[in-house]
Design a protein around this motif. Structure first.
Motif, PDB file in Angstrom:
ATOM      1  N   ARG C  70      71.304   0.680  92.967  1.00 44.04           N
ATOM      2  CA  ARG C  70      71.999   1.602  92.053  1.00 44.04           C
ATOM      3  C   ARG C  70      71.062   2.742  91.687  1.00 44.04           C
ATOM      4  NH1 ARG C  70      77.381   0.793  91.931  1.00 44.04           N
ATOM      5  NH2 ARG C  70      77.682  -1.388  92.493  1.00 44.04           N
ATOM      6  N   CYS C  71      71.406   3.945  92.092  1.00 41.57           N
ATOM      7  CA  CYS C  71      70.601   5.103  91.737  1.00 41.57           C
ATOM      8  C   CYS C  71      70.620   5.268  90.225  1.00 41.57           C
ATOM      9  CB  CYS C  71      71.164   6.351  92.409  1.00 41.57           C
ATOM     10  SG  CYS C  71      70.204   7.828  92.035  1.00 41.57           S
ATOM     11  N   VAL C  72      69.444   5.483  89.649  1.00 40.90           N
ATOM     12  CA  VAL C  72      69.363   5.613  88.196  1.00 40.90           C
ATOM     13  C   VAL C  72      70.104   6.860  87.700  1.00 40.90           C
ATOM     14  CG1 VAL C  72      67.082   6.594  88.538  1.00 40.90           C
ATOM     15  CG2 VAL C  72      67.748   5.891  86.279  1.00 40.90           C
ATOM     16  N   HIS C  73      70.266   7.870  88.556  1.00 43.71           N
ATOM     17  CA  HIS C  73      70.893   9.108  88.136  1.00 43.71           C
ATOM     18  C   HIS C  73      72.360   8.900  87.762  1.00 43.71           C
ATOM     19  CE1 HIS C  73      72.381  13.405  89.268  1.00 43.71           C
ATOM     20  NE2 HIS C  73      72.003  13.383  88.007  1.00 43.71           N
ATOM     21  N   ARG C  74      73.224   8.709  88.760  1.00 46.25           N
ATOM     22  CA  ARG C  74      74.633   8.529  88.437  1.00 46.25           C
ATOM     23  C   ARG C  74      75.227   7.303  89.122  1.00 46.25           C
ATOM     24  NH1 ARG C  74      77.778  13.958  87.151  1.00 46.25           N
ATOM     25  NH2 ARG C  74      78.936  12.328  86.075  1.00 46.25           N
ATOM     26  N   GLY C  75      74.347   6.384  89.486  1.00 43.70           N
ATOM     27  CA  GLY C  75      74.790   5.034  89.787  1.00 43.70           C
ATOM     28  C   GLY C  75      75.365   4.753  91.159  1.00 43.70           C
ATOM     29  N   VAL C  76      75.335   5.692  92.094  1.00 42.91           N
ATOM     30  CA  VAL C  76      75.878   5.369  93.414  1.00 42.91           C
ATOM     31  C   VAL C  76      74.944   4.406  94.131  1.00 42.91           C
ATOM     32  CG1 VAL C  76      77.049   7.592  93.562  1.00 42.91           C
ATOM     33  CG2 VAL C  76      74.790   7.312  94.627  1.00 42.91           C
ATOM     34  N   LYS C  77      75.497   3.733  95.140  1.00 41.84           N
ATOM     35  CA  LYS C  77      74.676   2.814  95.926  1.00 41.84           C
ATOM     36  C   LYS C  77      73.826   3.601  96.925  1.00 41.84           C
ATOM     37  CE  LYS C  77      77.191  -1.523  95.843  1.00 41.84           C
ATOM     38  NZ  LYS C  77      77.764  -2.616  96.641  1.00 41.84           N
ATOM     39  N   THR C  91      65.625   7.737  99.521  1.00 40.04           N
ATOM     40  CA  THR C  91      66.197   8.892  98.836  1.00 40.04           C
ATOM     41  C   THR C  91      67.683   8.669  98.629  1.00 40.04           C
ATOM     42  OG1 THR C  91      64.590  10.456  99.753  1.00 40.04           O
ATOM     43  CG2 THR C  91      66.712  11.366  99.067  1.00 40.04           C
ATOM     44  N   CYS C  92      68.159   8.967  97.430  1.00 43.75           N
ATOM     45  CA  CYS C  92      69.587   8.878  97.181  1.00 43.75           C
ATOM     46  C   CYS C  92      70.276  10.061  97.854  1.00 43.75           C
ATOM     47  CB  CYS C  92      69.865   8.885  95.681  1.00 43.75           C
ATOM     48  SG  CYS C  92      71.636   8.802  95.305  1.00 43.75           S
ATOM     49  N   TRP C  93      71.328   9.749  98.590  1.00 43.54           N
ATOM     50  CA  TRP C  93      72.019  10.744  99.398  1.00 43.54           C
ATOM     51  C   TRP C  93      72.785  11.763  98.562  1.00 43.54           C
ATOM     52  CZ3 TRP C  93      77.084  10.522  98.078  1.00 43.54           C
ATOM     53  CH2 TRP C  93      77.522   9.320  97.475  1.00 43.54           C
ATOM     54  N   TYR C  94      72.972  11.478  97.252  1.00 41.76           N
ATOM     55  CA  TYR C  94      73.866  12.339  96.481  1.00 41.76           C
ATOM     56  C   TYR C  94      73.126  13.574  95.945  1.00 41.76           C
ATOM     57  CZ  TYR C  94      78.110  13.203  93.644  1.00 41.76           C
ATOM     58  OH  TYR C  94      79.250  13.726  93.099  1.00 41.76           O
ATOM     59  N   HIS C  95      72.083  13.348  95.110  1.00 38.47           N
ATOM     60  CA  HIS C  95      71.341  14.483  94.561  1.00 38.47           C
ATOM     61  C   HIS C  95      69.857  14.399  94.874  1.00 38.47           C
ATOM     62  CE1 HIS C  95      74.776  13.512  91.852  1.00 38.47           C
ATOM     63  NE2 HIS C  95      75.023  14.795  91.924  1.00 38.47           N
ATOM     64  N   GLY C  96      69.499  13.493  95.787  1.00 40.12           N
ATOM     65  CA  GLY C  96      68.132  13.513  96.277  1.00 40.12           C
ATOM     66  C   GLY C  96      67.085  12.829  95.435  1.00 40.12           C
ATOM     67  N   PHE C  97      67.457  12.005  94.466  1.00 47.64           N
ATOM     68  CA  PHE C  97      66.442  11.220  93.749  1.00 47.64           C
ATOM     69  C   PHE C  97      65.719  10.352  94.786  1.00 47.64           C
ATOM     70  CE2 PHE C  97      67.350  11.058  88.945  1.00 47.64           C
ATOM     71  CZ  PHE C  97      67.956  12.296  88.929  1.00 47.64           C
ATOM     72  N   THR C  98      64.380  10.410  94.759  1.00 45.88           N
ATOM     73  CA  THR C  98      63.583   9.728  95.771  1.00 45.88           C
ATOM     74  C   THR C  98      62.644   8.747  95.096  1.00 45.88           C
ATOM     75  OG1 THR C  98      63.751  11.652  97.221  1.00 45.88           O
ATOM     76  CG2 THR C  98      61.937  10.105  97.658  1.00 45.88           C
TER      77      THR C  98
HETATM   78  S1  FES Z   1      73.437   9.665  91.990  1.00 44.77           S
HETATM   79 FE1  FES Z   1      71.606   9.377  93.092  1.00 44.77          FE
HETATM   80  S2  FES Z   1      70.670  11.281  93.027  1.00 44.77           S
HETATM   81 FE2  FES Z   1      72.424  11.582  91.837  1.00 44.77          FE
END
Ligand code: FES
Ligand code: FES
Ligand code: FES
Lengths: 395, 395, 395
Positions: C70-77, C91-98
């Motif tokens: 679970r990405c800490v940003h907005r929770g996507v897998k 790296t999270c594919w949505y907004h790039g949290f790495t």
């Molecule tokens: S939800 Fe993962 S970077 Fe935004």
């Protein structure tokens, strides 16, 4: 929030049939059809669910039995994988618990004939009757006694007709039909069957058009007696739309506001009645001298088993064969399927409102619903008990 | 139990846009698109659901109407089986209740023209407007008054651009588009549309690569004014990312920690703004002089109707044809489908966290979310009401 | 309402293993298999769920890592769309949290390398071990310490056998297997694996018939020691059916009441044991010198991941190849599939009763369940913690 501006039924109206409104899961302590005889082969096992009761039906040495479909051991359905190793018994496929079909007693365990449980636990059995090609079971409270006669839960025997249709228990009666699981509470199905106001869904049916049937747009009741309450002592309880009495109904033949005129030129007599616990009789339907019975058997609060049965009196083998030919090539495709599929659509479409929008108090009945209201009152008076949810994981 | 170690948003932050966080079912008392004009043929009936309101749309004699899609009689959907027997009315297919489209009054019942209910009950009607190929309905509290101008619920007319894009209500504006039902709360969709932080999902899109667009890795806001709050008196309320002002944003062109460098050599100007109650405007997108509007119309708390509309100012028939050709063969497949399908994936993937893990208080926003936060605040200030669950069988 | 006439387990009985009955979501703070090594390619990312924990597994530079999915940003897998831009990170594919894979720290955001969150938030990491072709993760409370040795959560090393089967962590051990998501609580699966009473579901299996295996109808325990409680200090805890001791069991070879006689003429020795937190060992199964391990890994309260693993000691490359050939062409199709599919059917069939009818207190155990009861008691004594629902939208 409501998106409608209608006033619903007043409390006073609903109170007249309050017991019926509570019967979400159906009426307990009644006979219901479980299977057609031809669906249960010798040594066969079939599972059915009626009012939340899971039943296993089994035919052994020609006799039919119904027992609880839940193994007492660890609760699997016996019908999940039928296993019958000895006459008069049913064996659970998982660990071999074997029950006597006549009393439900555990008589042995396949892999442990000396188990202490043997003789000390049992599964429930249900009364069964097989008559004229149909297998009925009595479902409800285990201690309900005495079990009423099967005939009390079927439409009455017709006597006031020059050519009375076949009774389900009558001598020489033959039946053929189908049944299917539908979405929708059993009451919505039952009411649709009786309702003289739903002719509109059928006005362009193939059967009606092919036979050029004169079907009015609607039927206006002229008296309280248009729907008769029938209460036979120790016998069936129901309501009947007395279409046989022309002085009670005025057919509506046109409605200029919507540019509609009744079609068809061939008059056809039929008569509709509905019986506790939810059995329809349509005399002289789909054609004269035949009769269509319908059962709306509750499965749970949102599903019912829809039974369509055509019955006929066939005294010879030839008459029976002619009946079967007509059934296969005319009554089934044009009647039970093409015609009644419109009813199926309507019932399933009604369910959402009654489930999600509390339709029983949020409906606006009209004059044509006199018949449905009579049924609700009659059904409220003849209540032997309610089915209720068997599930522990619900409220 | 949480499997994350992050601190969520502080109470102080969430409080700034608390009204917005409560709007699970959407903003009531707004105009929303219901159908494209071409989806509703003369005499046609279509059902749509907006914020829990089931609506039946009907076109009769060229005029469009919207009424409640629940028959007052027994609650079936009128659109379930469209039946229109007379101009200016809609008839329920089940028992023939017939309503006047202009005021919802019950004007007749097909099979009983003399019923006492006639003239005394009605279904709700909804304000409708059809403009430039789109049919809008005003949905919310029935007594909400006065109904605001449609233009207040659409993106503003652009005036500060040398070549301003077409307004949805503008003269000569032509539109083409698609809409589809998606899983996901409407707010997750709206925020995704505005969010400058989601460029990563698009960096290798065919449209971007084929046109060699210079797309930065991210955009760093240099001032509070980077996202402007727009509040037009008696007009639209929204927020705009002022990508037209280079002094407000620093494009991020590389991030050595992840070996990424921005690709593409052709600069492309566009500008994104988001308007109450959830309408996106992307000026000069997918290509210059065109504009993409998106609506995120709440269906229920977990689904929205995603509308993608391309608008263009076509003053001649030839320009309109050229627009349609471009739409069919370029803007639709490469833009609305291939490009925006990435957004569809992202929104649907976000839903689980916000539904099951209480995402509104269990998210960790970053600098790039300044734009989303501005939107949440602005949306909280301009609230005309909430939609809520219409269902009686839920809490 | 119950449709059965049985008395359920007495309170006194259930109390003996009450902790186990509460473990709907499974036992926390244990090692569980997550993937076969061959399922995770270099730079690959895979998502798995264990006891309600969503994990992303990633292999980078040969090493395997497990982090919260679970990405800490907005929770996507993170595993929704794997994106790995730099070694040792995900790296999270949505907004790039790495995130750094080794400690979960946010090391950069693709589009905003200067974000204030960087270095200040993190996702959870989980201990991982990869041994003999299997990847295990330790899942439970984040502060659980010290993390026990992997060997404590696997079946013991067999020492009392002339030809001891391969241990999962043993030198030269090779494994092959499959895993699949099944309906059903993990305990129903585990108990089925151990249960000596379920032979009936296998009596006509192809494997049994083809090899003419002598399989009794059941096994009657002659002493309390028939199922041994094993508690190795600082090591595995489990129970073992001592089929190796003929004085402890009497095979049931016929049951005349159901006309059954045991089939098969070739005796075959095997031994079954079950270990906390739900791992089965069947020594010398499907054939002598091989061993079948099964894991019943809880996914949520109604689903488990069913692992079937055959292990063998192969000291040479040739032996390994011979093992793989046998697996592909015999052990997999006849053992793990045809034979064990019967168990799959049984477990899935049992779920309904335990979920909807409160089976844990509404079951009637028999003599053959001595083994299951021993397991329940043993499992109750060795509890490190419970998994629980991670969802906020449930009670
Ligand atoms: S939800 Fe993962 S970077 Fe935004
Ligand atoms: S569940 Fe029926 S015998 Fe065990
Ligand atoms: S439900 Fe519409 S007319 Fe009866």
């Amino acid at each position: 929030m409501t998106t409608q501006n209608a006033v619903g039924n007043s409390f006073a109206v609903v109170r007249q049939y309050a017991p019926y409104v509570q019967a979400n899961w159906g009426y307990a302590n009644h006979w219901y059809p479980a299977l057609f005889s031809e669906e249960l082969a010798e040594d066969g096992v079939k599972g059915v669910t009626i009012g939340g009761h899971d039943l296993a039906l089994r035919r052994s040495q020609g006799k039919t039995y119904a027992v609880s479909d839940r193994c007492v051991h660890r609760g699997v359905k016996l019908s999940g994988k039928p296993m019958c190793l000895a006459d008069g018994t049913i064996t659970c496929w998982y660990h071999g618990f074997t029950y006597d079909l006549s009393d439900g007693n555990l008589t042995t365990i396949v892999g442990n004939p000396d188990d202490a449980l043997i003789g000390n636990v049992r599964i429930r059995t249900y009364p069964v009757q097989e008559r004229n090609g149909m297998i009925y079971v009595f479902v409800g409270d285990e201690d309900f006694s005495p079990v009423p006669d099967l005939s009390t839960d079927l439409p009455m025997k017709v006597t006031d007709d020059a050519n009375p249709v076949a009774h389900l228990l009558g001598e020489h009666t033959v039946v053929k039909g189908i049944h299917r699981r539908l979405v929708g509470n059993w009451r919505l199905a039952a009411e649709n069957g009786l309702d003289p106001g739903h002719l509109l869904v059928h006005w362009d049916n193939q059967l009606v058009v092919a036979l050029d049937r004169a079907l009015p747009l609607g039927l206006q009741a002229l008296s309280e007696d248009a729907t008769e309450m029938i209460d036979i002592p120790d016998g069936p309880k129901g309501v009947m739309n007395r279409y046989d009495k022309p002085e009670l109904y005025r057919p509506v033949l046109e409605n200029p506001k919507v540019n509609m005129t009744a079609r068809g030129t061939v008059p056809h007599y039929f008569r509709v009645s509905l019986w506790v616990p939810g059995v329809l009789m349509v005399e002289h339907w789909p054609i004269s001298n035949f009769v269509q019975y319908e059962f709306y058997v509750p499965i749970d609060d949102h599903h019912h088993e829809y039974w369509e049965v055509i019955a006929y009196r066939a005294e010879t083998e030839e008459e029976r064969k002619e009946f079967e030919f007509k059934f296969d090539n005319f009554l089934l495709p044009l009647g039970l399927l093409d015609f009644n599929n419109r009813d199926v659509f309507a019932r399933e479409a009604t369910e959402e409102h009654y489930t999600r929008f509390d339709g029983w108090t949020n409906e606006v009945l009209c004059d044509m619903d006199f018949s449905v209201v009579s049924w609700r009152k009659q059904a409220s008076r003849h209540l032997r008990g309610y089915f209720s949810s068997p599930y522990h994981d619900e409220d």
